[in-house]
Scaffold this motif. Structure first.
Motif, PDB file in Angstrom:
ATOM      1  N   SER A 242      -1.710 -37.893 -42.132  1.00  0.00           N
ATOM      2  CA  SER A 242      -1.943 -36.516 -41.700  1.00  0.00           C
ATOM      3  C   SER A 242      -3.021 -36.439 -40.622  1.00  0.00           C
ATOM      4  O   SER A 242      -3.139 -35.445 -39.938  1.00  0.00           O
ATOM      5  CB  SER A 242      -2.320 -35.641 -42.901  1.00  0.00           C
ATOM      6  N   GLN A 243      -3.824 -37.503 -40.472  1.00  0.00           N
ATOM      7  CA  GLN A 243      -4.856 -37.534 -39.443  1.00  0.00           C
ATOM      8  C   GLN A 243      -4.281 -37.895 -38.077  1.00  0.00           C
ATOM      9  O   GLN A 243      -4.958 -37.748 -37.072  1.00  0.00           O
ATOM     10  CB  GLN A 243      -5.946 -38.542 -39.829  1.00  0.00           C
ATOM     11  N   ASN A 244      -3.042 -38.381 -38.037  1.00  0.00           N
ATOM     12  CA  ASN A 244      -2.425 -38.729 -36.762  1.00  0.00           C
ATOM     13  C   ASN A 244      -2.204 -37.472 -35.934  1.00  0.00           C
ATOM     14  O   ASN A 244      -1.812 -36.437 -36.450  1.00  0.00           O
ATOM     15  CB  ASN A 244      -1.081 -39.429 -36.975  1.00  0.00           C
ATOM     16  N   LYS A 245      -2.427 -37.602 -34.650  1.00  0.00           N
ATOM     17  CA  LYS A 245      -2.176 -36.486 -33.731  1.00  0.00           C
ATOM     18  C   LYS A 245      -0.726 -36.507 -33.254  1.00  0.00           C
ATOM     19  O   LYS A 245      -0.219 -35.520 -32.749  1.00  0.00           O
ATOM     20  CB  LYS A 245      -3.105 -36.568 -32.518  1.00  0.00           C
ATOM     21  N   VAL A 246      -0.054 -37.664 -33.417  1.00  0.00           N
ATOM     22  CA  VAL A 246       1.330 -37.852 -32.996  1.00  0.00           C
ATOM     23  C   VAL A 246       2.086 -38.557 -34.116  1.00  0.00           C
ATOM     24  O   VAL A 246       1.565 -39.495 -34.725  1.00  0.00           O
ATOM     25  CB  VAL A 246       1.405 -38.706 -31.707  1.00  0.00           C
ATOM     26  N   ASP A 247       3.292 -38.097 -34.393  1.00  0.00           N
ATOM     27  CA  ASP A 247       4.153 -38.734 -35.396  1.00  0.00           C
ATOM     28  C   ASP A 247       5.443 -39.207 -34.734  1.00  0.00           C
ATOM     29  O   ASP A 247       5.970 -38.533 -33.838  1.00  0.00           O
ATOM     30  CB  ASP A 247       4.523 -37.749 -36.519  1.00  0.00           C
ATOM     31  N   PHE A 248       5.952 -40.339 -35.189  1.00  0.00           N
ATOM     32  CA  PHE A 248       7.236 -40.856 -34.726  1.00  0.00           C
ATOM     33  C   PHE A 248       8.322 -40.311 -35.632  1.00  0.00           C
ATOM     34  O   PHE A 248       8.223 -40.381 -36.850  1.00  0.00           O
ATOM     35  CB  PHE A 248       7.225 -42.390 -34.766  1.00  0.00           C
TER      36      PHE A 248
ATOM     37  N   HIS B  65      10.944 -53.976 -33.417  1.00  0.00           N
ATOM     38  CA  HIS B  65       9.581 -53.474 -33.583  1.00  0.00           C
ATOM     39  C   HIS B  65       9.043 -53.047 -32.227  1.00  0.00           C
ATOM     40  O   HIS B  65       9.338 -53.670 -31.209  1.00  0.00           O
ATOM     41  CB  HIS B  65       8.675 -54.552 -34.175  1.00  0.00           C
ATOM     42  N   GLY B  66       8.275 -51.982 -32.227  1.00  0.00           N
ATOM     43  CA  GLY B  66       7.687 -51.502 -30.989  1.00  0.00           C
ATOM     44  C   GLY B  66       6.365 -50.821 -31.246  1.00  0.00           C
ATOM     45  O   GLY B  66       5.904 -50.718 -32.394  1.00  0.00           O
ATOM     46  N   GLU B  67       5.771 -50.345 -30.157  1.00  0.00           N
ATOM     47  CA  GLU B  67       4.482 -49.689 -30.236  1.00  0.00           C
ATOM     48  C   GLU B  67       4.430 -48.541 -29.238  1.00  0.00           C
ATOM     49  O   GLU B  67       4.840 -48.693 -28.087  1.00  0.00           O
ATOM     50  CB  GLU B  67       3.401 -50.715 -29.865  1.00  0.00           C
ATOM     51  N   PHE B  68       3.961 -47.415 -29.707  1.00  0.00           N
ATOM     52  CA  PHE B  68       3.769 -46.235 -28.863  1.00  0.00           C
ATOM     53  C   PHE B  68       2.270 -46.109 -28.638  1.00  0.00           C
ATOM     54  O   PHE B  68       1.505 -45.870 -29.574  1.00  0.00           O
ATOM     55  CB  PHE B  68       4.329 -45.003 -29.573  1.00  0.00           C
ATOM     56  N   LYS B  69       1.833 -46.290 -27.387  1.00  0.00           N
ATOM     57  CA  LYS B  69       0.416 -46.221 -27.052  1.00  0.00           C
ATOM     58  C   LYS B  69       0.129 -44.879 -26.385  1.00  0.00           C
ATOM     59  O   LYS B  69       0.831 -44.500 -25.446  1.00  0.00           O
ATOM     60  CB  LYS B  69       0.039 -47.358 -26.107  1.00  0.00           C
ATOM     61  N   TYR B  70      -0.903 -44.194 -26.870  1.00  0.00           N
ATOM     62  CA  TYR B  70      -1.229 -42.872 -26.338  1.00  0.00           C
ATOM     63  C   TYR B  70      -2.695 -42.554 -26.561  1.00  0.00           C
ATOM     64  O   TYR B  70      -3.372 -43.204 -27.360  1.00  0.00           O
ATOM     65  CB  TYR B  70      -0.366 -41.799 -27.014  1.00  0.00           C
ATOM     66  N   GLN B  71      -3.166 -41.544 -25.859  1.00  0.00           N
ATOM     67  CA  GLN B  71      -4.489 -40.993 -26.106  1.00  0.00           C
ATOM     68  C   GLN B  71      -4.339 -39.492 -26.288  1.00  0.00           C
ATOM     69  O   GLN B  71      -3.873 -38.798 -25.383  1.00  0.00           O
ATOM     70  CB  GLN B  71      -5.455 -41.289 -24.965  1.00  0.00           C
ATOM     71  N   ALA B  72      -4.708 -39.020 -27.459  1.00  0.00           N
ATOM     72  CA  ALA B  72      -4.588 -37.593 -27.771  1.00  0.00           C
ATOM     73  C   ALA B  72      -5.864 -36.859 -27.380  1.00  0.00           C
ATOM     74  O   ALA B  72      -6.963 -37.397 -27.475  1.00  0.00           O
ATOM     75  CB  ALA B  72      -4.307 -37.401 -29.257  1.00  0.00           C
ATOM     76  N   CYS B  73      -5.675 -35.619 -26.936  1.00  0.00           N
ATOM     77  CA  CYS B  73      -6.804 -34.764 -26.571  1.00  0.00           C
ATOM     78  C   CYS B  73      -6.520 -33.355 -27.088  1.00  0.00           C
ATOM     79  O   CYS B  73      -5.366 -32.990 -27.301  1.00  0.00           O
ATOM     80  CB  CYS B  73      -6.965 -34.695 -25.057  1.00  0.00           C
ATOM     81  N   ASP B  74      -7.582 -32.592 -27.279  1.00  0.00           N
ATOM     82  CA  ASP B  74      -7.416 -31.162 -27.521  1.00  0.00           C
ATOM     83  C   ASP B  74      -8.049 -30.449 -26.326  1.00  0.00           C
ATOM     84  O   ASP B  74      -8.301 -31.082 -25.304  1.00  0.00           O
ATOM     85  CB  ASP B  74      -8.006 -30.736 -28.877  1.00  0.00           C
ATOM     86  N   ASN B  75      -8.329 -29.182 -26.419  1.00  0.00           N
ATOM     87  CA  ASN B  75      -8.871 -28.447 -25.274  1.00  0.00           C
ATOM     88  C   ASN B  75     -10.313 -28.801 -24.951  1.00  0.00           C
ATOM     89  O   ASN B  75     -10.821 -28.434 -23.900  1.00  0.00           O
ATOM     90  CB  ASN B  75      -8.759 -26.946 -25.503  1.00  0.00           C
ATOM     91  N   ASN B  76     -10.996 -29.513 -25.870  1.00  0.00           N
ATOM     92  CA  ASN B  76     -12.409 -29.808 -25.667  1.00  0.00           C
ATOM     93  C   ASN B  76     -12.743 -31.285 -25.525  1.00  0.00           C
ATOM     94  O   ASN B  76     -13.750 -31.629 -24.921  1.00  0.00           O
ATOM     95  CB  ASN B  76     -13.238 -29.231 -26.822  1.00  0.00           C
TER      96      ASN B  76
END
Length: 191
Positions: A36-42, A143-154
């Motif tokens: 639930s702490q993930n900002k992105v779900d597959f 198998h794979g990997e999704f690489k990302y950087q999540a941000c909010d408005n701040n």
């Protein structure tokens, strides 16, 4: 005998005091790692079937939680971390033509004058799965990997890697060596 009882009594007090601290720390650690702490779900992909020597298009969907965004695959500034989807397929399979959608240009409160190329909501990335001509029939896991950087408005959060797995069943391909039927001299269809 009294010394032994006092020794165990002191140890029990220590255990009673230390045990809740250990349990609390373990619980907090588990909370920090919960999905639930993930900002992105597959969004899981259904297994696919493919014949040897053929290809099949695929769509990989990621859900970016409300209130968050991630940089597009082609961010508008060089210092921003691009979103990338990579695979380590088994030897008999190839993942090709990975295609990202265009990002949405948006400005944010931390710099309203600059527009950034980002993804939010549901993100669909397309690719093609190819079974080699000599692929052995059977079930494979890619198998794979999704690489990302999540941000909010701040703020932006540390970059993450999200595992991506899906199953492929390779079926026996058709052979192209079958000879065409040719009429012989005794065929009634010879003119």
């Amino acid at each position: 005998m009294i010394r032994i009882i006092n020794y165990f009594s002191k140890k029990r007090k220590t255990i009673v005091f230390v045990l809740p601290i250990i349990l609390l720390a373990t619980g907090l650690s588990a909370q920090n790692q919960s999905p639930s702490q993930n900002k992105v779900d597959f969004v899981p992909v259904s297994p696919v079937a493919i014949k040897a020597g053929k290809s099949i298009p695929m769509v990989f969907t990621f859900h970016i939680k409300p209130g968050f965004h991630i940089n597009s695959n082609k961010p508008s500034a060089e210092e921003l971390i691009p979103t990338q989807l990579g695979f380590s397929p088994p030897q008999d399979l190839v993942i090709a033509k990975v295609a990202y959608p265009a990002g949405e240009l948006r400005s944010f409160p931390f710099d309203p004058t600059q527009k950034l190329s980002v993804y939010s909501g549901d993100l669909a990335i397309k690719a093609v799965v190819i079974a080699q001509n000599n692929a052995a029939p059977g079930k494979y896991t890619v198998h794979g990997e999704f690489k990302y950087q999540a941000c909010d408005n701040n703020a932006c959060y540390p970059p993450k890697k999200l595992p991506v797995d899906f199953n492929v069943e390779v079926q026996k391909g058709t052979t192209h060596t079958a000879a065409r039927a040719r009429p012989n001299k005794q065929s009634p269809h010879i003119h």
